[in-house]
Design a protein around this motif. Sequence first.
Motif, mmCIF file in Angstrom:
data_model
loop_
_atom_site.group_PDB
_atom_site.id
_atom_site.type_symbol
_atom_site.label_atom_id
_atom_site.label_comp_id
_atom_site.label_asym_id
_atom_site.label_seq_id
_atom_site.Cartn_x
_atom_site.Cartn_y
_atom_site.Cartn_z
ATOM 1 N N GLU A 63 -55.832 -14.367 -25.566
ATOM 2 C CA GLU A 63 -56.416 -15.710 -25.689
ATOM 3 C C GLU A 63 -55.940 -16.366 -26.996
ATOM 4 O OE1 GLU A 63 -58.598 -19.043 -24.749
ATOM 5 O OE2 GLU A 63 -58.036 -17.356 -23.466
ATOM 6 N N ALA A 64 -55.910 -15.585 -28.066
ATOM 7 C CA ALA A 64 -55.461 -16.100 -29.372
ATOM 8 C C ALA A 64 -53.986 -16.526 -29.307
ATOM 9 C CB ALA A 64 -55.675 -15.052 -30.456
ATOM 10 N N VAL A 65 -53.155 -15.736 -28.616
ATOM 11 C CA VAL A 65 -51.741 -16.093 -28.463
ATOM 12 C C VAL A 65 -51.632 -17.438 -27.747
ATOM 13 C CG1 VAL A 65 -49.568 -15.517 -27.283
ATOM 14 C CG2 VAL A 65 -50.828 -13.740 -28.489
ATOM 15 N N ARG A 66 -52.398 -17.598 -26.665
ATOM 16 C CA ARG A 66 -52.361 -18.871 -25.907
ATOM 17 C C ARG A 66 -52.718 -20.046 -26.803
ATOM 18 N NH1 ARG A 66 -54.985 -15.968 -21.468
ATOM 19 N NH2 ARG A 66 -53.316 -15.319 -20.082
ATOM 20 N N LYS A 67 -53.783 -19.880 -27.603
ATOM 21 C CA LYS A 67 -54.247 -20.974 -28.458
ATOM 22 C C LYS A 67 -53.239 -21.286 -29.570
ATOM 23 C CE LYS A 67 -59.235 -21.337 -28.003
ATOM 24 N NZ LYS A 67 -59.412 -21.100 -26.620
ATOM 25 N N ILE A 68 -52.675 -20.240 -30.171
ATOM 26 C CA ILE A 68 -51.692 -20.453 -31.243
ATOM 27 C C ILE A 68 -50.434 -21.115 -30.688
ATOM 28 C CG2 ILE A 68 -50.123 -19.265 -32.853
ATOM 29 C CD1 ILE A 68 -52.443 -17.254 -33.387
ATOM 30 N N LYS A 69 -49.961 -20.629 -29.532
ATOM 31 C CA LYS A 69 -48.750 -21.195 -28.921
ATOM 32 C C LYS A 69 -48.980 -22.650 -28.483
ATOM 33 C CE LYS A 69 -45.226 -19.202 -28.085
ATOM 34 N NZ LYS A 69 -43.986 -18.974 -28.883
ATOM 35 N N ALA A 70 -50.212 -22.977 -28.104
ATOM 36 C CA ALA A 70 -50.533 -24.351 -27.702
ATOM 37 C C ALA A 70 -50.413 -25.291 -28.900
ATOM 38 C CB ALA A 70 -51.937 -24.421 -27.103
ATOM 39 N N SER A 71 -50.833 -24.814 -30.077
ATOM 40 C CA SER A 71 -50.765 -25.670 -31.267
ATOM 41 C C SER A 71 -49.400 -25.607 -31.937
ATOM 42 C CB SER A 71 -51.867 -25.293 -32.261
ATOM 43 O OG SER A 71 -51.509 -24.135 -32.993
ATOM 44 N N ASP A 72 -48.691 -24.490 -31.766
ATOM 45 C CA ASP A 72 -47.361 -24.341 -32.362
ATOM 46 C C ASP A 72 -46.472 -23.543 -31.414
ATOM 47 O OD1 ASP A 72 -45.087 -23.940 -33.846
ATOM 48 O OD2 ASP A 72 -46.044 -22.743 -35.411
ATOM 49 N N PRO A 73 -45.735 -24.246 -30.539
ATOM 50 C CA PRO A 73 -44.906 -23.555 -29.545
ATOM 51 C C PRO A 73 -43.854 -22.624 -30.151
ATOM 52 C CG PRO A 73 -45.119 -25.881 -29.019
ATOM 53 C CD PRO A 73 -45.699 -25.704 -30.384
ATOM 54 N N SER A 74 -43.493 -22.855 -31.417
ATOM 55 C CA SER A 74 -42.471 -22.008 -32.041
ATOM 56 C C SER A 74 -43.063 -20.778 -32.735
ATOM 57 C CB SER A 74 -41.667 -22.837 -33.039
ATOM 58 O OG SER A 74 -42.491 -23.210 -34.128
ATOM 59 N N ALA A 75 -44.374 -20.588 -32.613
ATOM 60 C CA ALA A 75 -45.023 -19.439 -33.257
ATOM 61 C C ALA A 75 -44.389 -18.125 -32.805
ATOM 62 C CB ALA A 75 -46.512 -19.429 -32.929
ATOM 63 N N ARG A 76 -44.188 -17.217 -33.771
ATOM 64 C CA ARG A 76 -43.654 -15.896 -33.451
ATOM 65 C C ARG A 76 -44.788 -14.883 -33.532
ATOM 66 N NH1 ARG A 76 -39.866 -17.451 -37.728
ATOM 67 N NH2 ARG A 76 -37.870 -18.084 -36.840
ATOM 68 N N ILE A 77 -45.005 -14.180 -32.416
ATOM 69 C CA ILE A 77 -46.129 -13.245 -32.357
ATOM 70 C C ILE A 77 -45.683 -11.922 -31.754
ATOM 71 C CG2 ILE A 77 -48.481 -12.867 -31.499
ATOM 72 C CD1 ILE A 77 -48.590 -16.011 -31.152
ATOM 73 N N GLY A 84 -51.505 2.682 -22.462
ATOM 74 C CA GLY A 84 -52.213 2.342 -21.235
ATOM 75 C C GLY A 84 -52.644 0.898 -21.123
ATOM 76 N N GLN A 85 -52.131 0.024 -22.011
ATOM 77 C CA GLN A 85 -52.497 -1.395 -21.911
ATOM 78 C C GLN A 85 -51.330 -2.237 -21.385
ATOM 79 O OE1 GLN A 85 -53.865 -2.213 -25.968
ATOM 80 N NE2 GLN A 85 -55.972 -2.193 -25.251
ATOM 81 N N GLN A 86 -50.482 -1.607 -20.573
ATOM 82 C CA GLN A 86 -49.278 -2.289 -20.090
ATOM 83 C C GLN A 86 -49.557 -3.642 -19.442
ATOM 84 O OE1 GLN A 86 -49.667 0.928 -20.093
ATOM 85 N NE2 GLN A 86 -47.754 1.934 -20.589
ATOM 86 N N ALA A 87 -50.590 -3.688 -18.610
ATOM 87 C CA ALA A 87 -50.912 -4.938 -17.915
ATOM 88 C C ALA A 87 -51.246 -6.039 -18.924
ATOM 89 C CB ALA A 87 -52.075 -4.736 -16.950
ATOM 90 N N MET A 88 -51.993 -5.672 -19.958
ATOM 91 C CA MET A 88 -52.366 -6.649 -20.988
ATOM 92 C C MET A 88 -51.144 -7.082 -21.787
ATOM 93 S SD MET A 88 -55.912 -5.070 -22.315
ATOM 94 C CE MET A 88 -56.882 -6.450 -22.874
ATOM 95 N N VAL A 89 -50.231 -6.151 -22.027
ATOM 96 C CA VAL A 89 -49.001 -6.485 -22.751
ATOM 97 C C VAL A 89 -48.205 -7.519 -21.959
ATOM 98 C CG1 VAL A 89 -46.745 -5.606 -23.494
ATOM 99 C CG2 VAL A 89 -48.814 -4.335 -24.060
ATOM 100 N N ILE A 90 -48.124 -7.334 -20.640
ATOM 101 C CA ILE A 90 -47.421 -8.287 -19.784
ATOM 102 C C ILE A 90 -48.084 -9.661 -19.871
ATOM 103 C CG2 ILE A 90 -46.813 -8.859 -17.384
ATOM 104 C CD1 ILE A 90 -46.543 -5.723 -17.003
ATOM 105 N N ASP A 91 -49.421 -9.693 -19.839
ATOM 106 C CA ASP A 91 -50.157 -10.957 -19.996
ATOM 107 C C ASP A 91 -49.804 -11.618 -21.325
ATOM 108 O OD1 ASP A 91 -51.448 -10.663 -17.595
ATOM 109 O OD2 ASP A 91 -53.354 -10.000 -18.457
ATOM 110 N N GLY A 96 -46.752 -15.836 -24.368
ATOM 111 C CA GLY A 96 -45.828 -16.302 -25.395
ATOM 112 C C GLY A 96 -45.500 -15.322 -26.511
ATOM 113 N N ALA A 97 -46.035 -14.109 -26.433
ATOM 114 C CA ALA A 97 -45.697 -13.111 -27.465
ATOM 115 C C ALA A 97 -44.231 -12.707 -27.303
ATOM 116 C CB ALA A 97 -46.603 -11.895 -27.340
#
Length: 120
Positions: A63-77, A84-91, A96-97
Amino acid sequence: MGGILIVDDAAFMRMMIKDILTKNGYTVAGEAENGAVAVKTYEELRPDLVIMDITMPEMDGIEAVRKIKASDPSARIIMCSAMGQQAMVIDAIQAGARDFVVKPFQPERVIEAVRKALAS
Protein backbone atom coordinates in the motif's frame (compact mmCIF):
# COMPACT_ATOMS: atom_id res chain seq x y z
CA MET A 1 18.03 15.60 0.19
CA GLY A 2 18.94 12.16 -1.17
CA GLY A 3 20.04 9.18 0.87
CA ILE A 4 18.06 6.07 1.66
CA LEU A 5 14.86 5.71 3.67
CA ILE A 6 14.60 2.47 5.68
CA VAL A 7 11.10 1.20 6.46
CA ASP A 8 10.55 -1.73 8.83
CA ASP A 9 8.41 -2.18 11.93
CA ALA A 10 11.28 -3.93 13.74
CA ALA A 11 13.88 -1.50 15.09
CA PHE A 12 16.61 -4.16 15.04
CA MET A 13 15.94 -4.77 11.32
CA ARG A 14 16.25 -1.06 10.60
CA MET A 15 19.50 -1.04 12.53
CA MET A 16 20.82 -4.04 10.61
CA ILE A 17 20.01 -2.48 7.24
CA LYS A 18 21.44 0.87 8.33
CA ASP A 19 24.62 -0.90 9.36
CA ILE A 20 24.96 -2.66 5.97
CA LEU A 21 24.36 0.62 4.11
CA THR A 22 26.66 2.87 6.12
CA LYS A 23 29.48 0.31 6.05
CA ASN A 24 29.23 0.45 2.26
CA GLY A 25 29.31 4.24 2.08
CA TYR A 26 25.60 4.97 1.69
CA THR A 27 23.77 7.72 3.56
CA VAL A 28 20.63 6.85 5.52
CA ALA A 29 18.20 9.75 5.13
CA GLY A 30 15.63 8.48 7.60
CA GLU A 31 13.64 5.62 9.06
CA ALA A 32 9.96 4.75 9.36
CA GLU A 33 8.21 2.03 11.35
CA ASN A 34 5.21 1.49 9.08
CA GLY A 35 3.82 2.32 5.66
CA ALA A 36 1.84 5.37 6.81
CA VAL A 37 4.93 6.96 8.36
CA ALA A 38 6.95 5.93 5.28
CA VAL A 39 4.65 7.84 2.91
CA LYS A 40 4.81 10.97 5.08
CA THR A 41 8.59 10.69 5.53
CA TYR A 42 9.08 10.13 1.80
CA GLU A 43 7.21 13.37 1.07
CA GLU A 44 9.42 15.27 3.53
CA LEU A 45 12.80 13.78 2.61
CA ARG A 46 12.46 12.80 -1.05
CA PRO A 47 15.15 10.13 -0.63
CA ASP A 48 17.03 8.54 -3.56
CA LEU A 49 15.81 5.11 -2.55
CA VAL A 50 13.43 3.36 -0.14
CA ILE A 51 14.05 -0.06 1.39
CA MET A 52 10.57 -1.19 2.41
CA ASP A 53 9.38 -4.13 4.49
CA ILE A 54 6.22 -5.81 3.22
CA THR A 55 4.39 -6.81 6.39
CA MET A 56 3.86 -3.94 8.84
CA PRO A 57 1.05 -2.69 11.07
CA GLU A 58 -1.21 0.26 10.09
CA MET A 59 -0.21 0.26 6.41
CA ASP A 60 1.71 -2.52 4.72
CA GLY A 61 4.57 -2.05 2.31
CA ILE A 62 2.54 -2.71 -0.82
CA GLU A 63 0.00 0.00 0.00
CA ALA A 64 2.87 2.37 0.87
CA VAL A 65 4.56 1.64 -2.49
CA ARG A 66 1.30 2.50 -4.31
CA LYS A 67 0.95 5.78 -2.41
CA ILE A 68 4.59 6.80 -2.88
CA LYS A 69 4.54 5.92 -6.60
CA ALA A 70 1.30 7.91 -7.00
CA SER A 71 2.97 11.04 -5.62
CA ASP A 72 6.35 10.39 -7.26
CA PRO A 73 6.32 8.01 -10.24
CA SER A 74 10.13 8.03 -10.36
CA ALA A 75 10.46 6.76 -6.77
CA ARG A 76 12.93 3.89 -6.39
CA ILE A 77 11.80 1.23 -3.94
CA ILE A 78 13.28 -2.13 -2.94
CA MET A 79 11.09 -4.54 -0.96
CA CYS A 80 12.17 -6.72 1.94
CA SER A 81 10.28 -9.95 2.31
CA ALA A 82 10.42 -12.97 4.53
CA MET A 83 10.58 -16.42 2.98
CA GLY A 84 7.26 -17.56 1.53
CA GLN A 85 5.95 -14.10 0.64
CA GLN A 86 6.34 -14.58 -3.12
CA ALA A 87 2.77 -13.56 -3.90
CA MET A 88 3.19 -10.33 -1.94
CA VAL A 89 6.51 -9.64 -3.68
CA ILE A 90 4.74 -9.94 -7.05
CA ASP A 91 2.07 -7.48 -5.82
CA ALA A 92 4.81 -5.09 -4.73
CA ILE A 93 6.63 -5.28 -8.07
CA GLN A 94 3.31 -4.65 -9.86
CA ALA A 95 2.74 -1.67 -7.55
CA GLY A 96 6.06 -0.25 -8.70
CA ALA A 97 8.87 -1.70 -6.58
CA ARG A 98 12.11 -2.26 -8.51
CA ASP A 99 13.59 -5.22 -6.68
CA PHE A 100 13.37 -7.27 -3.52
CA VAL A 101 15.69 -8.80 -0.94
CA VAL A 102 14.78 -11.75 1.23
CA LYS A 103 15.24 -11.95 5.00
CA PRO A 104 17.52 -13.02 6.60
CA PHE A 105 19.60 -10.50 4.69
CA GLN A 106 22.83 -11.24 2.92
CA PRO A 107 24.68 -7.92 2.97
CA GLU A 108 26.08 -8.48 -0.56
CA ARG A 109 22.56 -9.00 -1.93
CA VAL A 110 21.27 -5.84 -0.22
CA ILE A 111 24.13 -3.76 -1.63
CA GLU A 112 23.73 -5.29 -5.09
CA ALA A 113 20.00 -4.39 -5.08
CA VAL A 114 20.75 -0.85 -3.83
CA ARG A 115 23.47 -0.31 -6.44
CA LYS A 116 21.20 -1.60 -9.22
CA ALA A 117 18.20 0.51 -8.14
CA LEU A 118 20.25 3.70 -7.85
CA ALA A 119 21.82 3.14 -11.28
CA SER A 120 18.45 2.77 -13.01
